[in-house]
Design an enzyme around this catalytic site. Structure first.
Site, PDB file in Angstrom:
ATOM      1  CD  GLU A  96      -2.859  -0.878   2.512  1.00 53.42           C
ATOM      2  OE1 GLU A  96      -2.506  -0.132   3.450  1.00 53.42           O
ATOM      3  OE2 GLU A  96      -3.883  -1.571   2.539  1.00 53.42           O
ATOM      4  CD  GLU A 109      -8.878  -2.156  13.647  1.00 52.31           C
ATOM      5  OE1 GLU A 109      -8.830  -2.528  14.821  1.00 52.31           O
ATOM      6  OE2 GLU A 109      -7.922  -2.284  12.855  1.00 52.31           O
ATOM      7  CD  GLU A 128      -6.328  -5.271  10.502  1.00 55.06           C
ATOM      8  OE1 GLU A 128      -6.791  -5.702  11.571  1.00 55.06           O
ATOM      9  OE2 GLU A 128      -5.113  -5.194  10.257  1.00 55.06           O
ATOM     10  NE  ARG A 150     -10.751  -9.036  17.981  1.00 51.72           N
ATOM     11  CZ  ARG A 150     -10.350  -7.792  18.156  1.00 51.72           C
ATOM     12  NH1 ARG A 150     -10.984  -7.001  18.997  1.00 51.72           N
ATOM     13  NH2 ARG A 150      -9.333  -7.287  17.478  1.00 51.72           N
TER      14      ARG A 150
END
Ligand code: MV4
Length: 452
Positions: free
Chosen positions: A199, A275, A288, A292
């Site tokens: 990236e 995120e 990401e 959870r």
């Protein structure tokens, strides 16, 4: 609703889940290792089952023993908490195939988001902004073409990585081939998967994440954002807050809308977190998705008045998410400090041993999520977090003042902790102004000797 739930975790999050179950009238089964016989989660659960010796690989990660415990105690569902087996798609699948509801999203979604390159591709297809990147690298030539197009510096990431593991910055083309070989080798050694992608490196980004909740009937909402830019070297969060300071209202609403779009694109059911990196110009990029409950969920609960763990259990039990997006409004500001058993001056070296006197803070606007008590053992085998202190107040300056007051009340004897570092962060001008980024702590508060 379930009759009985097994909590496949330990420490403060096991305690947090037991509390949610108790309030729902659901019985609980704790699991514990031989090092955790006297742990608080074992005392608070209705039943407790030893699943193996102290090392996590032989206890909290021991799938046959955990499934046996679930069968013997006759539970309906398994809550994995965070860490350990929480993002292990194979475990989610095994729970389901043994007739236990996995309290989390579908195993296929856990698997998709666990592969960072496939997650990124899926999000891009859904129209969520992602950092310009290369796709899986097959050759040095392909990598060089990407570097020439995007410009240096670039960042090599492992598709199996996540959380910053296996990342490598490359500043110029001459170092690219060596960087790729090293990153791929490290990723292979750490994850058994050497695939990497590249990236463009963003300069001074903030880490802003959006909480989402989805039910099994397709209703998806966001519960606002959290700023988690205060991180230790090695990408571990240390302090989190909600809402994110100095975030343009227009950007905030776009960010939350992108998170809902992302969750809908994968039919997300249960609690999850998207995120993002937010660049200084306000542009944001998906990084990401965590499938959870997160360590930092309490700041969202404090500001939105929503019990995220209770909703995890209710959604998994097949209930409808009755909260509407219009009812989601932040009230005030919340900050969480993670109190870890670590020696900050020795590169955050984990500390363990028997605690002396423990005095935890309280009073207006203070919540403490913890599993420690005076005289408790801090085993060396697990995560070093001892407690989370959460301060909520009408605005950010008041929440900062309240947190400083709470830290002042706190006493934890017997091990080194991160309390003094939190006091320094809260007293610093850049933090007070809400002008920090993901490497700020390392660059501005820790001296070179403390950087590992
Ligand atoms: C980045 C980045 C800058 N540019 N990607 C680190 C953890 C992993 N999830 C992604 N990470 C980063 N990805 C690009 N293209 C900077 C980081 C990063 C970071 C991100 C979030 C929180 C803390 C961080 C600390 C250092 C680097």
């Amino acid at each position: 609703m379930f009759d009985k739930v097994l909590i496949a975790n330990r420490g403060e999050i096991a305690v947090r889940i037991i509390r949610a179950c108790r309030e729902l009238g659901v019985r609980t089964v704790a699991i514990f290792s031989e090092a955790d016989r006297d742990a608080l989660h074992v005392r608070l659960a209705d039943e407790a089952f030893c699943v193996g010796p102290p090392p996590a690989a032989r206890s909290y990660l021991n799938v046959p023993n955990i499934i046996s415990a679930a069968e013997i105690t006759g539970v309906d569902a398994i809550h994995p908490g965070y860490g350990f087996l929480s993002e292990n798609a194979g475990f989610a699948e095994i729970c389901t195939s043994h007739g236990f509801k996995f309290i989390g999203p579908a195993a296929a979604v856990v698997a998709l988001m666990g592969d960072k390159a496939s997650a990124k591709r899926r999000m891009q297809e859904a129209g969520v902004p992602v950092v310009p990147g290369s796709g899986i690298i097959d050759s040095d030539e392909q990598a060089k073409r990407f570097g020439a197009d995007a410009g240096y510096p670039v960042l090599i990431k492992a598709t199996a990585g996540g959380g910053g593991k296996g990342m490598r910055i490359v500043g110029r083309e001459a170092d690219l081939a060596a960087g790729l070989a090293a990153a791929s080798g490290e990723a292979h050694a750490a994850f058994g998967d050497g695939r990497v992608y590249i990236e463009k490196l963003l300069e001074r980004p903030r880490h802003v994440e959006v909480q989402v909740l989805g039910d099994e009937f397709g209703h998806v909402i966001h519960v606002g954002e959290r700023d988690c830019s205060i991180q230790k070297p090695g990408h571990q969060k240390l302090l989190e807050e909600a809402p994110a300071p100095n975030l343009d209202p227009e950007i905030r609403s776009q960010l939350c809308a992108a998170a809902v779009k992302a969750a809908r694109a994968v039919d997300y059911a249960n609690a999850g977190t998207l995120e993002f990196l937010v660049a200084p110009d306000g542009r944001f990029y998906f990084m990401e998705m965590n499938t959870r409950v997160q360590v930092e969920h309490p700041v969202t609960e404090a500001v939105y008045g929503i019990d995220l763990v209770r909703w995890q259990v209710r959604i998994a039990a097949g209930e409808r998410l009755t909260v509407r997006q219009e009812d989601i409004r932040p009230r005030g500001h919340a900050i969480e400090c993670r109190i870890n058993a670590e020696d900050v001056d020795s590169g955050f070296r984990p500390a363990s041993g028997k605690l002396g006197t423990v005095v935890l803070p309280g009073g207006p606007g203070i919540r403490v999520d913890s599993a420690i008590y005076s005289g408790a053992d801090v085993p060396p085998y697990y995560d070093s977090m001892l407690a989370k202190i959460i301060a909520v107040d009408r605005d950010r300056p008041s929440a900062i003042a309240r947190m400083r007051r709470a830290l002042d009340e706190t006493e934890i004897h017997g091990v080194a902790t991160t309390i003094a570092l939190h006091e320094r962060i809260l007293a610093s001008a850049p933090f007070e102004a809400g002008r920090t980024w993901v490497t700020w702590l390392r660059e501005y508060l820790l001296q070179p000797a403390a950087v590992s």
